[in-house]
Design an enzyme around this catalytic site. Structure first.
Site, mmCIF file in Angstrom:
data_model
loop_
_atom_site.group_PDB
_atom_site.id
_atom_site.type_symbol
_atom_site.label_atom_id
_atom_site.label_comp_id
_atom_site.label_asym_id
_atom_site.label_seq_id
_atom_site.Cartn_x
_atom_site.Cartn_y
_atom_site.Cartn_z
ATOM 1 C CG ASP A 143 -1.794 1.133 1.408
ATOM 2 O OD1 ASP A 143 -1.660 2.128 0.652
ATOM 3 O OD2 ASP A 143 -2.657 1.077 2.299
ATOM 4 C CB ILE A 144 1.394 3.955 -2.467
ATOM 5 C CG1 ILE A 144 2.635 4.755 -2.855
ATOM 6 C CG2 ILE A 144 0.142 4.819 -2.442
ATOM 7 C CD1 ILE A 144 2.724 5.099 -4.324
ATOM 8 C CG ASN B 80 -9.397 13.515 -10.828
ATOM 9 O OD1 ASN B 80 -9.575 14.727 -10.728
ATOM 10 N ND2 ASN B 80 -9.852 12.659 -9.925
ATOM 11 C CB VAL C 289 -3.350 5.592 -5.900
ATOM 12 C CG1 VAL C 289 -2.193 6.240 -5.162
ATOM 13 C CG2 VAL C 289 -2.922 4.258 -6.442
ATOM 14 C CG ASP C 290 -6.777 11.088 -6.134
ATOM 15 O OD1 ASP C 290 -6.085 11.714 -5.309
ATOM 16 O OD2 ASP C 290 -7.505 11.636 -6.988
ATOM 17 C CE1 TYR D 47 -9.027 8.490 -15.065
ATOM 18 C CE2 TYR D 47 -6.781 9.292 -15.138
ATOM 19 C CZ TYR D 47 -8.111 9.504 -14.865
ATOM 20 O OH TYR D 47 -8.525 10.730 -14.412
HETATM 21 N N1 AR6 Z 1 -1.314 1.619 -3.062
HETATM 22 C C1 AR6 Z 1 -0.720 1.275 -4.221
HETATM 23 N N2 AR6 Z 1 -1.403 1.046 -5.359
HETATM 24 C C2 AR6 Z 1 -2.757 1.151 -5.315
HETATM 25 C C3 AR6 Z 1 -3.445 1.511 -4.133
HETATM 26 C C4 AR6 Z 1 -2.669 1.745 -2.958
HETATM 27 N N3 AR6 Z 1 -3.225 2.092 -1.797
HETATM 28 N N4 AR6 Z 1 -4.790 1.546 -4.423
HETATM 29 C C5 AR6 Z 1 -4.927 1.220 -5.729
HETATM 30 N N5 AR6 Z 1 -3.706 0.963 -6.268
HETATM 31 P P1 AR6 Z 1 -5.988 4.073 -9.856
HETATM 32 P P2 AR6 Z 1 -5.581 5.490 -12.402
HETATM 33 C C6 AR6 Z 1 -3.348 0.577 -7.654
HETATM 34 O O1 AR6 Z 1 -7.371 3.703 -10.246
HETATM 35 O O2 AR6 Z 1 -5.829 4.246 -13.175
HETATM 36 C C7 AR6 Z 1 -8.892 7.909 -9.249
HETATM 37 O O3 AR6 Z 1 -10.267 7.970 -8.986
HETATM 38 C C8 AR6 Z 1 -4.448 0.070 -8.555
HETATM 39 O O4 AR6 Z 1 -4.677 -1.314 -8.308
HETATM 40 O O5 AR6 Z 1 -5.744 4.519 -8.465
HETATM 41 O O6 AR6 Z 1 -4.416 6.360 -12.782
HETATM 42 C C9 AR6 Z 1 -8.307 9.277 -9.586
HETATM 43 O O7 AR6 Z 1 -8.946 10.316 -8.887
HETATM 44 C C10 AR6 Z 1 -3.864 0.325 -9.934
HETATM 45 O O8 AR6 Z 1 -2.971 -0.721 -10.307
HETATM 46 O O9 AR6 Z 1 -5.401 5.233 -10.822
HETATM 47 C C11 AR6 Z 1 -8.552 9.367 -11.060
HETATM 48 O O10 AR6 Z 1 -9.855 9.823 -11.344
HETATM 49 C C12 AR6 Z 1 -3.034 1.594 -9.737
HETATM 50 O O11 AR6 Z 1 -2.905 1.743 -8.327
HETATM 51 C C13 AR6 Z 1 -8.369 7.952 -11.536
HETATM 52 O O12 AR6 Z 1 -8.694 7.118 -10.406
HETATM 53 C C14 AR6 Z 1 -3.671 2.850 -10.339
HETATM 54 O O13 AR6 Z 1 -5.071 2.794 -10.171
HETATM 55 C C15 AR6 Z 1 -6.965 7.639 -11.954
HETATM 56 O O14 AR6 Z 1 -6.911 6.333 -12.493
#
Ligand code: AR6
Length: 188
Positions: free
Chosen positions: A10-11, A24, A33-34, A128
């Site tokens: 977990d980051i 975003n 992650v956000d 995304y």
């Molecule tokens: N730690 C590390 N990696 C994670 C965590 C965590 N706690 N949670 C999820 N991931 P995403 P995107 C992984 O959707 O595709 C948001 O709503 C996840 O499994 O977080 O760039 C923003 O506000 C995936 O492999 O980001 C934007 O609207 C990776 O992190 C949109 O999502 C990225 O998934 C951005 O989409």
């Protein structure tokens, strides 16, 4: 020498100088992650994002760009927010260039802030929808190029934090194929 490491975890739990957020354009938070970063880091991060929107980023942060805020209560000093491309939203080559730009810009700003250790997620691979293997190739080769350009002098570690075993395995395989050496600790 900049170490490029991979951990499954977990980051928000990483003890590093800077954490990269897959945000975003609105900088107002979201899922993935956000959401996790804003939840764990507390309201100070959103307050600073709002100030950025009100000052320099009235139209929002562009895809492929990055900005720095406090890390609030996270065990890091800074959060670097970047906006990944939505897979398929533009021609592939353009999207891939924008994804590479996320990593280049995030690391540039992290270094500018004085960070020597940076944790990065797999930008664009969640909401995304960028395919993990291709995203891993772009992410790892871009970070390796940045590290090589600076001769490894600016950053001690860039740590990819992969959520789940599948993402970790994919990054490990791609790192191996790119000749980036052993993947490092699995748990993080
Ligand atoms: N730690 C590390 N990696 C994670 C965590 C965590 N706690 N949670 C999820 N991931 P995403 P995107 C992984 O959707 O595709 C948001 O709503 C996840 O499994 O977080 O760039 C923003 O506000 C995936 O492999 O980001 C934007 O609207 C990776 O992190 C949109 O999502 C990225 O998934 C951005 O989409």
């Amino acid at each position: 020498m900049t170490q490029i490491t991979l951990v499954q975890g977990d980051i928000t739990k990483q003890r590093v100088d800077a954490v990269v957020n897959a945000a975003n354009s609105s900088l107002q938070g979201g899922g993935g992650v956000d959401g996790a970063i804003h939840r764990a880091g507390g309201p100070e991060i959103l307050a600073e994002c709002r100030r950025l929107r009100a000052s320099h980023y009235g139209k929002g942060l562009g895809v492929g760009q990055a900005v720095v805020t406090t890390a609030g209560t996270l065990p890091a000093r800074y959060v670097v927010h970047t906006v990944g491309p939505v897979y398929g939203a533009e021609e592939y080559e353009r999207g891939a260039e924008l994804l590479a730009s996320c990593y280049r810009e995030s690391l540039r700003l992290a270094v500018e802030s004085g960070a020597r250790t940076v944790a990065v997620p797999a930008v664009s691979t969640g909401v995304y929808r960028w395919p993990m293997e291709d995203a891993a190739r772009i992410a790892l080769s871009t970070v390796a190029a940045v590290a090589a350009e600076a001769g490894g002098a600016e950053l001690d570690e860039v740590r990819f934090v992969l959520f789940g075993a599948e993402a970790y395995e994919t990054f490990a395989q791609v790192a191996d194929a790119l000749g980036l050496g052993p993947a490092g600790p699995r748990e993080g």
